[in-house]
Design a protein around this motif. Structure first.
Motif, short mmCIF file in Angstrom:
data_model
loop_
_atom_site.label_atom_id
_atom_site.label_comp_id
_atom_site.label_asym_id
_atom_site.label_seq_id
_atom_site.Cartn_x
_atom_site.Cartn_y
_atom_site.Cartn_z
N GLN A 5 18.72 21.52 1.81
CA GLN A 5 17.38 22.02 2.07
C GLN A 5 17.48 23.52 2.37
N ALA A 6 16.60 24.30 1.75
CA ALA A 6 16.58 25.74 2.00
C ALA A 6 16.06 25.99 3.41
N ILE A 7 16.75 26.81 4.16
CA ILE A 7 16.31 27.17 5.50
C ILE A 7 16.23 28.68 5.61
N THR A 8 15.51 29.13 6.61
CA THR A 8 15.35 30.55 6.88
C THR A 8 15.92 30.82 8.27
N VAL A 9 16.81 31.81 8.36
CA VAL A 9 17.51 32.10 9.60
C VAL A 9 17.41 33.59 9.92
N LEU A 10 17.11 33.90 11.16
CA LEU A 10 17.16 35.27 11.66
C LEU A 10 18.38 35.40 12.55
N ILE A 11 19.26 36.35 12.20
CA ILE A 11 20.46 36.63 13.00
C ILE A 11 20.25 37.95 13.71
N ILE A 12 20.29 37.92 15.04
CA ILE A 12 20.10 39.12 15.86
C ILE A 12 21.40 39.39 16.59
N ASP A 13 22.09 40.45 16.17
CA ASP A 13 23.38 40.78 16.76
C ASP A 13 23.67 42.24 16.50
N ASP A 14 24.08 42.96 17.53
CA ASP A 14 24.37 44.38 17.36
C ASP A 14 25.72 44.64 16.69
N ASP A 15 26.57 43.65 16.59
CA ASP A 15 27.88 43.81 15.98
C ASP A 15 27.78 43.55 14.47
N GLU A 16 27.98 44.59 13.69
CA GLU A 16 27.82 44.50 12.24
C GLU A 16 28.76 43.45 11.63
N ASP A 17 29.99 43.39 12.12
CA ASP A 17 30.94 42.39 11.59
C ASP A 17 30.48 40.97 11.90
N ASP A 18 29.99 40.75 13.11
CA ASP A 18 29.51 39.41 13.48
C ASP A 18 28.33 39.00 12.61
N ARG A 19 27.40 39.95 12.35
CA ARG A 19 26.27 39.64 11.47
C ARG A 19 26.77 39.29 10.07
N PHE A 20 27.70 40.08 9.56
CA PHE A 20 28.22 39.86 8.22
C PHE A 20 28.90 38.50 8.09
N PHE A 21 29.78 38.17 9.02
CA PHE A 21 30.52 36.91 8.92
C PHE A 21 29.60 35.70 9.11
N MET A 22 28.61 35.82 9.98
CA MET A 22 27.67 34.71 10.14
C MET A 22 26.83 34.56 8.89
N GLY A 106 14.55 28.95 27.72
CA GLY A 106 14.08 28.20 26.56
C GLY A 106 15.01 28.13 25.37
N ALA A 107 16.26 28.57 25.53
CA ALA A 107 17.21 28.47 24.42
C ALA A 107 17.43 27.01 24.06
N THR A 108 17.55 26.75 22.77
CA THR A 108 17.80 25.41 22.29
C THR A 108 19.25 25.03 22.47
N GLU A 109 20.11 26.02 22.27
CA GLU A 109 21.54 25.75 22.35
C GLU A 109 22.25 27.05 22.75
N PHE A 110 23.41 26.91 23.36
CA PHE A 110 24.23 28.05 23.78
C PHE A 110 25.62 27.83 23.19
N ILE A 111 26.05 28.77 22.34
CA ILE A 111 27.35 28.64 21.69
C ILE A 111 28.15 29.91 21.93
N THR A 112 29.38 29.73 22.41
CA THR A 112 30.29 30.86 22.53
C THR A 112 30.87 31.12 21.15
N LYS A 113 30.83 32.38 20.72
CA LYS A 113 31.28 32.73 19.38
C LYS A 113 32.72 32.28 19.15
N PRO A 114 32.94 31.59 18.05
CA PRO A 114 34.31 31.21 17.72
C PRO A 114 35.08 32.42 17.23
N THR A 115 36.39 32.29 17.22
CA THR A 115 37.24 33.41 16.79
C THR A 115 37.68 33.29 15.33
N THR A 116 37.21 32.24 14.64
CA THR A 116 37.61 32.05 13.24
C THR A 116 36.38 31.89 12.35
N TYR A 117 36.58 32.18 11.08
CA TYR A 117 35.51 32.00 10.10
C TYR A 117 35.17 30.51 9.97
#
Length: 133
Positions: A5-22, A106-117
């Protein structure tokens, strides 16, 4: 290849690498995913004002210059237009106080960023399968 199913996601992150990899993780999991990227909280709120369709889910970093993630989350959940959108905190923090505050706001979930792709890929898949109706 299985079509998802096609989904729409907004990624808000000041780290350019983190945005790119996500972004890559979502594209690998489901190439039809429509992605919006914002490098800070204010740009994300501005983008939401002109984006259609609205995102199915928002991934939000906490530690950003200007409006931090908590401030953005608070504004989203106080808005009649955006409060229905699931917000996943995706941050380097693993502090209990940050998790508690995020959930209280009101966050739905809290995830600590993983260190791997592979870890990011698993997050993209889990979001598509569990958070998007």
């Amino acid at each position: 290849m299985t079509l998802h199913q096609a989904i729409t996601v907004l990624i808000i992150d000041d780290d350019e690498d983190d945005r790119f990899f996500m972004e890559q993780a979502f594209k690998t999991d489901s190439p039809s995913t429509q992605l919006y990227l914002a490098p800070d909280g204010q740009q994300a709120l501005d983008l939401l004002g002109s984006t259609r369709p609205l995102p199915d889910v928002i991934l939000l970093d906490l530690n950003m210059p200007g409006l931090n993630g908590f401030e953005v989350l608070k504004r989203l959940k106080q808005s009649a237009h955006y409060q229905h959108i699931p917000v996943v905190i995706l941050t380097t923090s693993d502090a209990d106080t940050d998790q508690e505050q995020a959930h209280q706001l009101g966050a739905t979930e809290f995830i600590t960023k993983p260190t791997t792709y592979d870890g990011l890929s698993a997050i993209a898949q889990r979001i598509r399968l569990t958070l998007v109706k």
